[in-house]
Design an enzyme around this catalytic site. Sequence first.
Site, short mmCIF file in Angstrom:
data_model
loop_
_atom_site.label_atom_id
_atom_site.label_comp_id
_atom_site.label_asym_id
_atom_site.label_seq_id
_atom_site.Cartn_x
_atom_site.Cartn_y
_atom_site.Cartn_z
N GLU A 43 -46.20 -93.40 80.22
CA GLU A 43 -47.19 -93.01 79.60
C GLU A 43 -47.35 -93.23 78.06
O GLU A 43 -46.20 -93.37 77.36
CB GLU A 43 -47.76 -91.49 79.63
CG GLU A 43 -46.58 -90.70 78.63
CD GLU A 43 -47.15 -89.20 78.28
OE1 GLU A 43 -47.98 -88.98 77.40
OE2 GLU A 43 -46.59 -88.41 78.82
N THR A 72 -51.43 -87.34 75.33
CA THR A 72 -51.95 -86.91 74.05
C THR A 72 -53.62 -87.42 74.18
O THR A 72 -54.15 -87.39 73.19
CB THR A 72 -51.49 -87.39 72.94
OG1 THR A 72 -50.21 -87.44 72.81
CG2 THR A 72 -51.74 -86.56 71.46
N LYS A 132 -48.11 -79.72 83.28
CA LYS A 132 -47.32 -79.99 81.81
C LYS A 132 -47.18 -78.80 81.19
O LYS A 132 -47.63 -78.07 80.72
CB LYS A 132 -48.02 -81.09 81.16
CG LYS A 132 -47.20 -81.30 79.85
CD LYS A 132 -47.91 -82.58 79.23
CE LYS A 132 -47.84 -82.52 77.53
NZ LYS A 132 -48.32 -83.60 76.89
#
Length: 222
Positions: A43, A72, A132
């Site tokens: 990522e 993010t 997450k």
Amino acid sequence: MIKHRVIHAIEETGIIAIVRGTKPEEVIPVARALYDGGVRVLEVTCNTSGYLRSIEALTVELGDKMWIGAGTVINPVIAQLVMDAGANFVLAPDFNPQVVSMVHEKQKLMIPAVVTPSEILQACRMGVDLLKLFPANGLGVNYLKELQGPLNNLSIIPVGGVTLNNVADFAQAGAFAVGVGSELINKTLVAEQAWQQLTELAQTFITRFRENKKPDDVCYPL
């Protein structure tokens, strides 16, 4: 469906490599070194300068070998931008139902950050496959263990402060996988273009996680 292939790759390797602060011109050699070390899921965080260019470049150069995602992602606008750039999956530092819904509409994998049981169950009700846990090191391995008591059917990915010293602990506590940033994509190694050392570091992270994940630790996507 692509998202199930991404989930399988995450489970197989146990590692999501987090690229943060890496320049667009450095991202391809970094990704190649990680690929040589066994990483298949990467990522690029959206607080990285030129993140869209990096995602586009990685998709073109390595999209047939690695799953490229964006991290993010804090609002639906950014979610749309990264998916347009080629991101196969999206991670967020929080749980935002608007972002989850947008990514799901595109039939892509969404991995939101959760902390409390209420956030976890709300995410589950929205059809989230992987969760997450952030910030993982701040919450601690014991927090993950305690969640696994009443919620042992969850697929949780600790992110934040994961190192070679604690990756085995998270694996033993029942983590589905872990997300690793600066402890893997070491700025000194990148600056020195020490690609072989980066490859070896990736191999070590993957081996340590996989060797410590118990065979009977069965975590299925929801």
